[in-house]
Design a protein around this motif. Structure first.
Motif, mmCIF file in Angstrom:
data_model
loop_
_atom_site.group_PDB
_atom_site.id
_atom_site.type_symbol
_atom_site.label_atom_id
_atom_site.label_comp_id
_atom_site.label_asym_id
_atom_site.label_seq_id
_atom_site.Cartn_x
_atom_site.Cartn_y
_atom_site.Cartn_z
ATOM 1 N N ASP A 124 13.959 -6.627 9.113
ATOM 2 C CA ASP A 124 13.562 -6.976 7.754
ATOM 3 C C ASP A 124 14.830 -7.326 6.996
ATOM 4 O OD1 ASP A 124 14.796 -4.535 7.147
ATOM 5 O OD2 ASP A 124 12.893 -3.455 6.962
ATOM 6 N N GLY A 125 14.750 -7.370 5.682
ATOM 7 C CA GLY A 125 15.922 -7.753 4.900
ATOM 8 C C GLY A 125 17.018 -6.705 4.846
ATOM 9 N N ARG B 263 19.999 -15.567 4.671
ATOM 10 C CA ARG B 263 19.176 -14.350 4.676
ATOM 11 C C ARG B 263 18.242 -14.311 3.465
ATOM 12 N NH1 ARG B 263 23.537 -13.233 7.593
ATOM 13 N NH2 ARG B 263 23.281 -11.913 9.450
ATOM 14 N N ASP B 264 18.712 -14.786 2.320
ATOM 15 C CA ASP B 264 17.835 -14.885 1.155
ATOM 16 C C ASP B 264 16.651 -15.807 1.455
ATOM 17 O OD1 ASP B 264 19.497 -13.280 -0.438
ATOM 18 O OD2 ASP B 264 20.664 -15.009 -1.125
ATOM 19 N N ASP C 91 14.246 -14.223 3.760
ATOM 20 C CA ASP C 91 13.483 -13.208 3.048
ATOM 21 C C ASP C 91 12.362 -13.843 2.214
ATOM 22 O OD1 ASP C 91 13.497 -10.281 2.754
ATOM 23 O OD2 ASP C 91 13.722 -10.708 0.630
ATOM 24 N N THR D 24 9.505 -14.694 4.575
ATOM 25 C CA THR D 24 8.877 -13.563 5.268
ATOM 26 C C THR D 24 8.334 -12.561 4.256
ATOM 27 O OG1 THR D 24 11.093 -12.606 5.582
ATOM 28 C CG2 THR D 24 10.156 -13.854 7.414
ATOM 29 N N ARG D 25 9.205 -11.685 3.764
ATOM 30 C CA ARG D 25 8.728 -10.639 2.859
ATOM 31 C C ARG D 25 8.241 -11.191 1.525
ATOM 32 N NH1 ARG D 25 12.857 -5.721 2.659
ATOM 33 N NH2 ARG D 25 14.306 -7.370 2.031
ATOM 34 N N HIS E 128 7.721 -8.515 8.146
ATOM 35 C CA HIS E 128 8.779 -7.636 8.639
ATOM 36 C C HIS E 128 8.348 -7.125 10.017
ATOM 37 C CE1 HIS E 128 6.502 -3.871 7.969
ATOM 38 N NE2 HIS E 128 5.976 -4.517 6.943
#
Length: 452
Positions: free
Chosen positions: A18-19, A353-354, A357, A360-361, A375
């Motif tokens: 996950d993040g 990564r941002d 994210d 995904t999340r 996640h």
């Protein structure tokens, strides 16, 4: 534990859980469609099926928060591609009037195959033209045949050209028809249980295509059945003018007046709210589907993603299209979000990564499923992607697999797993009906485009 694990994904170059957590050389165990454990190399359990990621990046499956899958029947349609949003719509509405159950099914089947190839394991879809009944049922049937995680949003339009709207009467319905079919679809298909593959949301198309009465009644129906709400909002300057002239207020104010300012709602685009409106949307918990490619291709603005996230808004990624973006690759949209974020805010405004994210999340929050998709923590739905970039594209990218995933490329899904089932293997969809669907799709697309 050896007999309890259905699938083991091991040998990841990097496993993004996950993040907050990443595991170099990680592994992931799946049983009964759920992630049961993650860990570092050397601690793997035995499993019935073992999948080696062979040093590749493994991430949660990407989640698509806004799409119009049926539009892949009119992709890159030459007379429409270089106009404004309203020009584009009025050119294509007469073609879409030919949509029927067969066309809806094959466009969904082909569209979901394309989404899977781009690393998408869950998608919503906004089908808002209804020249014939049961079009959403046909999409849902395609999703079930594939085993795809699908949020069907029952779109609608009631304001035809004759009523001061944009679409022809042939693709609109009465308020009574829309509400009755919305209730029927919820009862027939919505699955509120944990891990559900099929859910239904309600989605009048936009402020300029339905009446105020339908917007209000739809919000009340969603409250009664506890389903989510979706629409386009603040997408175009013409929408501002239309709402001021028709309703005497701006789009966000109209949105609030009709009962949509709620945390069960997520909206597409949301480009033109002013600062005060953005704060009101954030305070209410309204989510946003950010659609980078579509907004850039139409030549309008783009969502203020960094500000939205700072305000705590759920912000996800949407493909939009398939006739405004003309593809269904969530990898491309995620890369577009990375580039746009940095273009708007500078180098520190968005990292890979941002962007991951968001896809995904953030997207899972928009769909109301942050607990179980987006996640790979134990207990999550086993929706994941093993990514592949050609070794030539990766030459020299030695320090950060996540940044390389979006900065290098193009990337494709080497393996896509939904609920523990492999639906893309070695870059190819594992879908027995795809060849026939593509053949039928080509026939219908040619017939539809020849209507002009």
């Amino acid at each position: 534990m050896s007999t309890a694990v259905d699938l083991l994904v091991k040998d990841a170059g990097l496993l993004v859980v996950d993040g907050e957590r990443e595991i170099a050389g990680g592994w992931l165990a799946v049983a009964n469609g759920r992630v049961t454990a993650v860990g570092s190399a050397g601690t793997e359990p035995e499993a019935r099926t073992v999948l080696s990621a062979a040093g590749r990046l493994v991430t949660p499956g990407l989640v698509n928060t806004h799409h119009h899958i049926y539009q892949n029947l009119t992709r890159s349609y030459a007379p429409a591609v270089n106009g404004s949003l309203f020009d584009w719509l009025t050119t294509l509405y007469p073609l879409w009037a030919a949509l029927d159950e067969e066309a809806s099914y094959v466009s969904a089947y082909v569209g979901m195959a394309e989404l899977l190839m781009g690393g998408c394991t869950s998608s919503s879809d906004h089908l808002y033209v209804h020249p014939r009944p049961h079009l959403v049922d046909a999409e849902i049937r395609a999703a079930r045949d594939i085993g795809f995680r699908f949020h069907a949003t029952r779109g609608s339009m009631t304001r035809s050209v004759e009523d001061g709207g944009l679409p022809p009467r042939s693709v609109t319905q009465t308020e009574e028809e829309v509400l009755a079919d919305s209730e029927r679809l919820i009862k027939a298909h919505h699955d509120a249980s944990p891990g559900a593959l099929i859910r239904v949301a309600l989605a009048p198309c936009s402020p300029f295509s339905v009446t105020k009465e339908l917007m209000t009644a739809t919000a009340e129906l969603a409250e009664r059945y506890d389903v989510r709400l979706h629409t386009h909002l603040a997408e175009d300057r013409d929408e501002d003018n239309y709402c001021l002239e028709t309703y005497g207020c701006r789009p966000v104010e109209y949105f609030e007046e009709t009962g949509w300012m709620s945390d069960r709602t997520w909206v597409a685009h949301c480009i033109y709210p002013n600062d005060a409106e953005l704060r009101r949307l954030a305070a209410a918990g309204v989510g946003v589907a950010h659609c980078p490619s579509s907004n850039m291709l139409i030549g309008g603005g783009t969502a203020r993603v960094a500000e939205m996230r700072e305000l705590g808004m759920p912000v996800g990624i949407g493909c939009d299209g398939s006739a405004s973006t003309d593809h269904a690759s969530l990898w491309m949209e995620t890369r577009g979000a990375l580039l746009l974020g940095r273009y708007r805010g500078g180098p520190g405004a968005m990292t890979a990564r941002d962007a991951l994210d968001l896809a995904t999340r953030g997207s899972a929050r928009c769909l109301g499923r942050a607990d179980e998709i987006g996640h790979l923590r134990p207990g999550a739905c086993a929706d994941l992607v093993v990514w592949d970039l050609h070794e030539v594209a990766l030459a020299g990218a030695l320090t950060d697999p996540v940044e390389a995933w979006l900065r290098c490329g193009p990337a494709r899904a080497w393996t896509t797993v939904v609920g523990g089932r492999t639906l893309v293997d070695r870059g190819e969809p594992v879908l027995p009906g795809l060849t026939d669907a593509l053949r039928t799709h080509g026939t219908i697309a040619r017939r539809m485009q020849q209507r002009a």
